[in-house]
Design a protein around this motif. Structure first.
Motif, short mmCIF file in Angstrom:
data_model
loop_
_atom_site.label_atom_id
_atom_site.label_comp_id
_atom_site.label_asym_id
_atom_site.label_seq_id
_atom_site.Cartn_x
_atom_site.Cartn_y
_atom_site.Cartn_z
N SER A 108 0.82 -1.21 0.00
CA SER A 108 0.00 0.00 0.00
C SER A 108 0.85 1.26 0.00
N VAL A 109 1.90 1.28 0.79
CA VAL A 109 2.76 2.47 0.86
C VAL A 109 3.47 2.70 -0.47
N VAL A 110 4.02 1.63 -1.05
CA VAL A 110 4.74 1.78 -2.32
C VAL A 110 3.78 2.25 -3.42
N SER A 111 2.60 1.63 -3.51
CA SER A 111 1.66 2.04 -4.56
C SER A 111 1.14 3.45 -4.31
N MET A 112 1.00 3.86 -3.06
CA MET A 112 0.59 5.23 -2.76
C MET A 112 1.67 6.22 -3.20
N LEU A 113 2.92 5.90 -2.91
CA LEU A 113 4.01 6.80 -3.31
C LEU A 113 4.12 6.90 -4.82
N VAL A 114 3.90 5.80 -5.53
CA VAL A 114 3.95 5.84 -6.99
C VAL A 114 2.87 6.78 -7.53
N VAL A 115 1.66 6.69 -6.99
CA VAL A 115 0.58 7.58 -7.46
C VAL A 115 0.86 9.02 -7.07
N TYR A 116 1.43 9.25 -5.90
CA TYR A 116 1.79 10.61 -5.49
C TYR A 116 2.80 11.21 -6.47
N VAL A 117 3.87 10.45 -6.74
CA VAL A 117 4.90 10.94 -7.67
C VAL A 117 4.31 11.13 -9.07
N MET A 118 3.46 10.22 -9.49
CA MET A 118 2.83 10.34 -10.80
C MET A 118 2.07 11.66 -10.93
N GLN A 119 1.37 12.04 -9.88
CA GLN A 119 0.62 13.30 -9.92
C GLN A 119 1.57 14.50 -9.92
N ARG A 120 2.64 14.40 -9.17
CA ARG A 120 3.58 15.52 -9.07
C ARG A 120 4.36 15.74 -10.37
N VAL A 121 4.55 14.69 -11.17
CA VAL A 121 5.32 14.83 -12.42
C VAL A 121 4.44 14.60 -13.65
N GLN A 122 3.12 14.74 -13.50
CA GLN A 122 2.25 14.44 -14.63
C GLN A 122 2.51 15.34 -15.84
N HIS A 123 3.08 16.51 -15.62
CA HIS A 123 3.41 17.40 -16.74
C HIS A 123 4.52 16.83 -17.62
N LEU A 124 5.27 15.86 -17.09
CA LEU A 124 6.35 15.23 -17.84
C LEU A 124 5.92 13.91 -18.48
N LEU A 125 4.74 13.43 -18.13
CA LEU A 125 4.27 12.12 -18.58
C LEU A 125 3.42 12.25 -19.85
N PRO A 126 3.25 11.15 -20.58
CA PRO A 126 2.43 11.20 -21.81
C PRO A 126 0.94 11.35 -21.50
N PHE A 127 0.16 11.50 -22.56
CA PHE A 127 -1.30 11.60 -22.48
C PHE A 127 -1.75 12.77 -21.61
N ASN A 128 -1.16 13.91 -21.89
CA ASN A 128 -1.53 15.13 -21.18
C ASN A 128 -1.77 16.24 -22.21
N PRO A 129 -2.77 16.05 -23.09
CA PRO A 129 -2.97 17.03 -24.16
C PRO A 129 -3.39 18.41 -23.66
N GLN A 130 -3.98 18.48 -22.46
CA GLN A 130 -4.38 19.77 -21.92
C GLN A 130 -3.19 20.53 -21.33
#
Length: 175
Positions: free
Chosen positions: A74-96
């Motif tokens: 749970s902690v690892v998957s929570m941290l992955v989602v947290y980081v994903m949100q914090r760096v979403q501007h660098l990730l694909p599928f962000n046309p907005q």
């Protein structure tokens, strides 16, 4: 309430009463590690997952090891989602072109989806990229419910089993 409303409720209840013994029996066999009618298709996939992740499906865990495994997952998957949100501007599928989610909101969202409360303190269409929604949050919609089911099964095993100090294997229950 209208007649149509009452008929819908009755139909829904009838469907639940008809399906519950079938699905309940299947789930009982799965969690008791007994053979099911889907084993011919799913067991090879299960074995592959165990081999790739290094899980010994025969080995059972004491409640303390089960709890540590659950918390680690749970902690690892929570941290992955947290980081994903914090760096979403660098990730694909962000046309907005959404920027990073603010730290407090990202933490709140990651925790709420990990704990299966799914409380949304944001506007999904104006805050989260498609990638964050599809990969991070949708994953947690499934995984957090699976963790809850695994805990319920371990609890039942703990009550039902006599003279046994193990309650199953968290990783096997998740798969």
């Amino acid at each position: 309430m209208t007649l149509n409303g009452w008929l819908q409720i009755l139909f829904f209840l009838l469907a639940i009463f008809l399906v519950t013994p079938i699905i309940g029996g299947y789930m009982t066999r799965v969690f008791a590690r007994q053979q099911t009618w889907l084993d011919r298709v799913l067991r090879p996939i299960e074995r592959l997952v165990y081999r790739l992740t290094g899980v010994d499906e025969i080995r059972e865990m004491r409640w303390t090891e089960y709890a540590v495994s659950l918390l680690l997952f749970s902690v690892v998957s929570m941290l992955v989602v947290y980081v994903m949100q914090r760096v979403q501007h660098l990730l694909p599928f962000n046309p907005q072109g959404f920027g990073p989610v603010p730290p407090a909101l990202a933490f709140n969202t990651a925790v709420s989806f990990t704990t299966n409360t799914n409380w949304q303190a944001y506007g999904g269409e104006t805050t989260m990229s498609y990638f964050t929604e599809m990969v991070g949050l949708s994953y947690h919609n499934f995984a957090s419910a699976a963790v809850g089911l695994a805990v319920a099964i371990a609890f039942i095993r703990g009550i039902a089993q006599k003279e046994k100090d193990t309650i199953g294997n968290f990783w096997v229950d998740m798969v």
